[in-house]
Design a protein around this motif. Structure first.
Motif, mmCIF file in Angstrom:
data_model
loop_
_atom_site.group_PDB
_atom_site.id
_atom_site.type_symbol
_atom_site.label_atom_id
_atom_site.label_comp_id
_atom_site.label_asym_id
_atom_site.label_seq_id
_atom_site.Cartn_x
_atom_site.Cartn_y
_atom_site.Cartn_z
ATOM 1 N N GLY A 114 0.786 -1.226 0.000
ATOM 2 C CA GLY A 114 0.000 0.000 0.000
ATOM 3 C C GLY A 114 0.819 1.276 0.000
ATOM 4 N N GLU A 174 -0.185 4.204 -2.549
ATOM 5 C CA GLU A 174 -1.286 5.046 -2.114
ATOM 6 C C GLU A 174 -0.863 5.959 -0.958
ATOM 7 N N LYS A 175 -0.058 5.432 -0.040
ATOM 8 C CA LYS A 175 0.407 6.243 1.087
ATOM 9 C C LYS A 175 1.283 7.402 0.606
#
Length: 507
Positions: free
Chosen positions: A488, A491-492
């Motif tokens: 992820g 997205e972070k």
């Protein structure tokens, strides 16, 4: 011609603005209408190549102009190029051999400093005359010209302090320069070991200059950067970037294994700035220098450094003896995200690359190197490694590999040709090297059905071959890049940058 550029992996590689037009993907393209010309002057002036402009060509890309000062290459539309190559005396304003679009194009090249207008015919010099190389085009070579070093770095991937890396004779070095010239390689970066401990370094630099090869970068620890060296390079007309290792305020000496190394490299940065030599830096992040990172970035900015590349300590070579200093990958990613607000708070002190997670691209602009292409596009014919289609690495023991990481793995590099048994020109024709760097994404995905089914298949695009191939399998999965997407972190990173009002293009 566009298909040939796509095949060569050149599409989307570089975009530069010069004068009144844009150089995109190595091709000249107009950005506006040419201003009106005085008709009284039109028939008196000839378009002539400037002294530094050289006519060159390679297999599949036979129509190029090389800037002999920088080694930069522009590819020209074949119809226009044939006039420049075969009929230079007919290239006068208003010539019946030029249509309006071609004459406008030549005006743009004058603005860019490639051509000049003269009131008499200027014949091509021997250096400018067209030369066709028998092999495929390669932008630059990254050459480890020695395996020796004057530091005892605790993380050296080639174990140079213990003399395990091998070396060239002076004669072999001069032969490699000759091979570069015959293959039409116009730019080179020099590394080691420590490039500046190479015996006869300045003689090799002189031979590179005679061959018309520009030294782009010298990778160095900075200990031997002095006035005499810069004087000698200045006299050769070479102005390379000195890319120097800097591993943290108060931490540098420990990693380099030499007392006083930090003071000396800081002085090298200062000296280069005083003398007009550009500088870049590399920072190896580990447990011992995390706390020094922010202040170290600010210091490099104050020293005039124009780029900083940061990577975590890798478990290879001498670093196997300091495993406790290695920061786990997920922690490394978190460290970068925690630092980025400080980077913008500090005014973006230096253009910065943080592994594959972040690269600054101007004020409040950045991109994410790990993210290669958009998922809504058909990317199967994309080269698995675009970098390798433009650059090669010549290892300290002669292997012609696509990059430093592959060239640093004995099991990986042994699959590639070696300059001691072949030539660079041959390696850039029909060889395993060319076959590998021409590998397409579809071929990788066929062998990795789990990647073909992944929602990030195009963003990841097989990851980095250098990171994946340490064990010798050149088509292995790149677990580092995979963990970035599956964890992820894409997205972070995008969310953080958006909150910092940093523009990130959707690739």
């Amino acid at each position: 011609m566009a298909d040939e550029f796509a095949e060569e992996g050149l599409i989307g590689q570089t975009v530069e603005e010069v004068g009144g037009f844009e150089i995109s993907d190595g091709m000249l393209q107009s950005r506006g209408e040419t201003a009106g010309r005085n008709d009284a002057e039109r028939h008196a002036m000839y378009f002539c190549l400037k002294e530094q402009s050289l006519l060159r060509g390679w297999e599949k890309l036979p129509t190029a102009i090389v800037d002999g000062r920088s080694g930069d290459t522009l590819f020209i539309e074949p119809g226009m190029y044939s006039k420049m190559r075969d009929m230079p005396w007919m290239l006068f304003e208003g010539s019946p051999f030029l249509d309006e679009a071609q004459e406008e194009f030549l005006d743009q090249m004058v603005e860019a400093g490639i051509l000049e207008k003269r009131d008499e015919v200027q014949k091509l010099t021997g250096q400018q005359a067209y030369r066709l190389y028998p092999n495929r085009y390669l932008k630059a070579a990254h050459w480890a010209m020695t395996g020796r070093c004057n530091c005892r770095c605790r993380h050296c991937y080639m174990s140079a302090p213990n003399g395990q890396a091998g070396d060239y004779s002076h004669k072999e070095c001069m032969d490699i320069v000759d091979q570069m010239e015959r293959a039409g390689i116009m730019q080179v970066s020099l590394t080691g070991g420590e490039a500046l401990v190479r015996g006869g370094f300045l003689e090799i630099a002189e031979r590179l200059t005679e061959a018309g090869i520009r030294i782009r970068t010298i990778m160095s620890n900075g200990l031997l950067v002095n006035e005499g060296l810069l004087d000698a390079l200045d006299n050769l007309g070479q102005k390379p970037e000195f890319n120097m290792s800097f591993d943290g305020i108060g931490c540098h000496d420990w990693l380099r294994g030499v007392a006083g190394a930090e003071e000396k490299v800081v002085r090298a940065f200062e000296l280069c700035a005083e003398r007009g030599f550009p500088t870049g830096a590399e920072y190896c992040l580990h447990r011992n220098n995390e706390a020094a990172f922010r202040d170290s970035v600010k210091l490099l900015g104050e020293l005039g450094c124009r780029s900083l590349k940061v990577n975590g300590l890798s478990a290879e070579g001498e670093a196997l003896n300091i495993r406790d200093e290695i920061i786990p990958l997920q922690e490394e990613y978190r460290f970068y995200l925690d630092y980025l607000p400080h980077y913008y708070e500090d005014g973006e002190p230096v253009p910065l690359t943080l592994s594959g997670m972040f690269r600054s691209a101007g004020r409040r602009k950045a991109f994410i190197p790990f993210a290669k292409m958009r998922e809504d596009r058909d990317c199967g014919n994309h080269c698995l490694c675009g970098h390798a289609r433009n650059y090669m690495y010549i290892s300290q023991d002669g292997y012609i590999a696509p990059c430093i990481p592959i060239g640093s793995s004995e099991r990986a590099r042994s699959q590639f040709p070696n300059v001691r048994s072949t030539t660079l020109a041959d390696a850039l024709q029909d060889s395993f090297y060319m076959s590998f760097i021409d590998t397409r994404l579809d071929e990788y995905l066929e062998g990795h059905p789990e990647c073909a089914a992944c929602e990030y298949r195009n963003r990841c695009a097989g990851g980095c071959r250098g990171q994946a191939a340490g064990g010798g399998d050149l088509m292995a999965r790149d677990e580092e890049t995979c963990s970035f997407f599956k964890g992820g972190w894409l997205e972070k990173t995008k969310a953080l940058l958006e909150g910092l009002r940093v523009e990130v293009p959707d690739v």
